[in-house]
Enzyme design. Structure first.
Site, PDB file in Angstrom:
ATOM      1  N   ILE A  68       0.821  -1.212   0.000  1.00  0.00           N
ATOM      2  CA  ILE A  68       0.000   0.000   0.000  1.00  0.00           C
ATOM      3  C   ILE A  68       0.857   1.265   0.000  1.00  0.00           C
ATOM      4  O   ILE A  68       0.337   2.368  -0.180  1.00  0.00           O
ATOM      5  CB  ILE A  68      -1.006   0.042   1.180  1.00  0.00           C
ATOM      6  N   PRO A 118       9.818   1.100  -1.271  1.00  0.00           N
ATOM      7  CA  PRO A 118       9.801  -0.237  -1.882  1.00  0.00           C
ATOM      8  C   PRO A 118       9.169  -1.265  -0.946  1.00  0.00           C
ATOM      9  O   PRO A 118       9.242  -1.131   0.273  1.00  0.00           O
ATOM     10  CB  PRO A 118      11.287  -0.543  -2.109  1.00  0.00           C
ATOM     11  N   ASP A 119       8.525  -2.279  -1.560  1.00  0.00           N
ATOM     12  CA  ASP A 119       8.075  -3.399  -0.743  1.00  0.00           C
ATOM     13  C   ASP A 119       9.276  -4.307  -0.474  1.00  0.00           C
ATOM     14  O   ASP A 119      10.404  -3.981  -0.827  1.00  0.00           O
ATOM     15  CB  ASP A 119       6.911  -4.142  -1.394  1.00  0.00           C
ATOM     16  N   PHE A 120       9.034  -5.447   0.123  1.00  0.00           N
ATOM     17  CA  PHE A 120      10.145  -6.301   0.522  1.00  0.00           C
ATOM     18  C   PHE A 120      10.520  -7.348  -0.517  1.00  0.00           C
ATOM     19  O   PHE A 120      11.689  -7.596  -0.761  1.00  0.00           O
ATOM     20  CB  PHE A 120       9.817  -7.005   1.856  1.00  0.00           C
ATOM     21  N   ARG A 121       9.519  -7.972  -1.151  1.00  0.00           N
ATOM     22  CA  ARG A 121       9.802  -9.198  -1.887  1.00  0.00           C
ATOM     23  C   ARG A 121       9.639  -9.119  -3.395  1.00  0.00           C
ATOM     24  O   ARG A 121       9.870 -10.110  -4.079  1.00  0.00           O
ATOM     25  CB  ARG A 121       8.910 -10.330  -1.348  1.00  0.00           C
ATOM     26  N   ASN A 125       3.345  -2.455   8.261  1.00  0.00           N
ATOM     27  CA  ASN A 125       4.278  -1.409   7.831  1.00  0.00           C
ATOM     28  C   ASN A 125       4.853  -0.634   9.011  1.00  0.00           C
ATOM     29  O   ASN A 125       4.210  -0.495  10.053  1.00  0.00           O
ATOM     30  CB  ASN A 125       3.576  -0.451   6.863  1.00  0.00           C
ATOM     31  N   ASP A 139       6.266   2.508   8.298  1.00  0.00           N
ATOM     32  CA  ASP A 139       6.494   3.844   7.737  1.00  0.00           C
ATOM     33  C   ASP A 139       5.621   4.922   8.369  1.00  0.00           C
ATOM     34  O   ASP A 139       5.784   6.107   8.069  1.00  0.00           O
ATOM     35  CB  ASP A 139       6.275   3.836   6.214  1.00  0.00           C
ATOM     36  N   HIS A 176       4.034  -4.996  13.272  1.00  0.00           N
ATOM     37  CA  HIS A 176       5.493  -5.145  13.211  1.00  0.00           C
ATOM     38  C   HIS A 176       6.208  -3.928  13.786  1.00  0.00           C
ATOM     39  O   HIS A 176       7.365  -3.674  13.484  1.00  0.00           O
ATOM     40  CB  HIS A 176       5.929  -5.417  11.771  1.00  0.00           C
TER      41      HIS A 176
END
Length: 387
Positions: free
Chosen positions: A87, A94-97, A168, A170, A187
């Site tokens: 999202i 950036p996302d992780f994967r 997230n 952020d 997290h």
């Protein structure tokens, strides 16, 4: 004995002899029926015990349109959102994967033994430099919330949001207008930080941590000189207690679960999809389908995972798109699209205005410091001449 007497005796013996082949077939059929019955019993037992039996079909159609009609029916009053890094990608994070563009694919410059090490607590305690270098790039306050973030905000404003469960770190949900009680940051968050020492655990503010990170200092505790870490959950650490307490209250009372921008690969977060009531519809907005039942669960004929395509599918909907596009499409069906676009425009303008004000204040302070320095030099020059 005459031939006719022998034939009669043989006929009598054949009549008395059991049909072994027929008995074997009947026994086999009974065994199979018994096996099927036992498997059905086990399936029903597991389903009842784990709450996995099929529930009532609530959606009139397994589509985004069906979800929108359900949301407008008056029966959908408690929505939970589960969100991941997807999202925030349109915000520039950036996302992780994702192959090639994901965070884990672009960490070579940190010389890690493996990409996930940057979020391993044991590695961090020995080598904190890579994490804090990455934190400078991703630190909250440098990005604006996305359309998806503001769609969740609209759910709150309309009294439909029970809670947003976020993977997230952020803090963009907070920037978009969600308050602490609206959120479960599964997290963790940069919002607070603590000393890593079990015997100290001194707390530090977001402003304190930001100053340390951007001055390229490794944050050390002022009380015991141990490392200070933002309160984000590393591999090897427990999730916040609030995650477990809120989960027990929220999910049994959920009318609609909206899952966005997550691969549903990290536990225990991924398991939350199975905690809503069996009749609760589940909408996935993502670039690809995820969260489906695993093989073992399917083999037993039960499972709390997502089921989009089987003949037994009755509540799960997958809308494959970016999170922003999916939220805009749903908002359009609900008649909220113009309102959502206006909210995004207004909030982004407000953020830009605040950023410009801060830059102006910093520029003014910098100019003032320069003028003072020049004045001091001038005074020093006059003093030299007088002497």
């Amino acid at each position: 004995m005459s031939e006719s007497q022998e034939q009669a005796k043989r006929a009598e013996e054949e009549t008395d002899t059991p049909d072994l082949q027929g008995e074997s077939d009947d026994s086999s059929d009974e065994g199979e029926a018994c096996g099927d019955s036992e498997m059905d019993f086990l399936r029903n037992l597991f389903s009842r015990t784990l709450g996995l039996s099929p529930g009532e079909k609530v959606l009139d159609e397994l589509s985004l349109e069906g979800v929108a009609r359900y949301m407008q029916s008056g029966k959908c009053k408690s929505i939970i959102c589960m969100v991941g890094a997807g999202i925030s990608t349109s915000a520039g994070i950036p996302d992780f994967r994702s192959p090639g563009t994901g965070l884990y694919a672009n960490l070579q410059k940190y010389n890690l033994p493996y990409p996930e090490a940057i979020f391993q607590i044991d590695y961090f305690k020995k080598h904190p430099e890579p994490f804090f270098a990455l934190a400078r790039e991703l630190y909250p306050g440098q990005f604006k919330p996305t359309v998806c973030h503001y769609f969740i905000r609209m759910l709150k404003d309309k009294g439909l949001l029970r809670r947003c469960y976020s993977q997230n770190i952020d803090t963009l949900e907070r920037v978009a207008g969600l308050q602490g009680e609206d959120l479960v940051e599964a997290h963790g968050t940069f919002h607070t930080s603590h000393c890593v020492s079990f015997f100290c655990r001194k707390e530090y503010t977001m402003e304190w941590m930001k100053e340390k990170i951007f001055s390229e200092d490794i944050p050390k505790c002022e009380a015991c000189n141990n490392l200070v870490k933002p309160d984000i959950v590393f591999f090897g650490e427990n999730l916040p207690a609030r995650f477990f307490s809120a989960m027990k209250q929220d999910f049994p009372n959920c009318d609609l679960l909206i899952i966005m921008g997550t691969s549903l690969q990290v536990q225990p977060f991924a398991s939350l999809v199975s905690r809503v009531p069996n009749s609760c519809p589940r909408l996935l907005i993502n670039l690809e389908k995820t969260g489906q039942s695993d093989f073992a669960s399917s083999l037993l004929g039960f499972g709390g995972g997502m089921d989009f395509d089987s003949d037994k599918a009755y509540r799960d909907v997958a809308y494959l798109s970016t999170c922003d596009d999916g939220c805009l499409a749903l908002a359009d069906l609900l008649g909220w699209k113009a309102e959502l676009e206006e909210l995004v425009k207004r909030e982004h303008a407000l953020i830009d205005s605040k950023d410009a004000k801060k830059k102006g204040e910093k520029s003014s302070q910098s100019s003032g410091a320069t003028e003072k320095a020049k004045g001091a030099e001038s005074e020093a020059g006059k003093s030299d001449k007088t002497e």
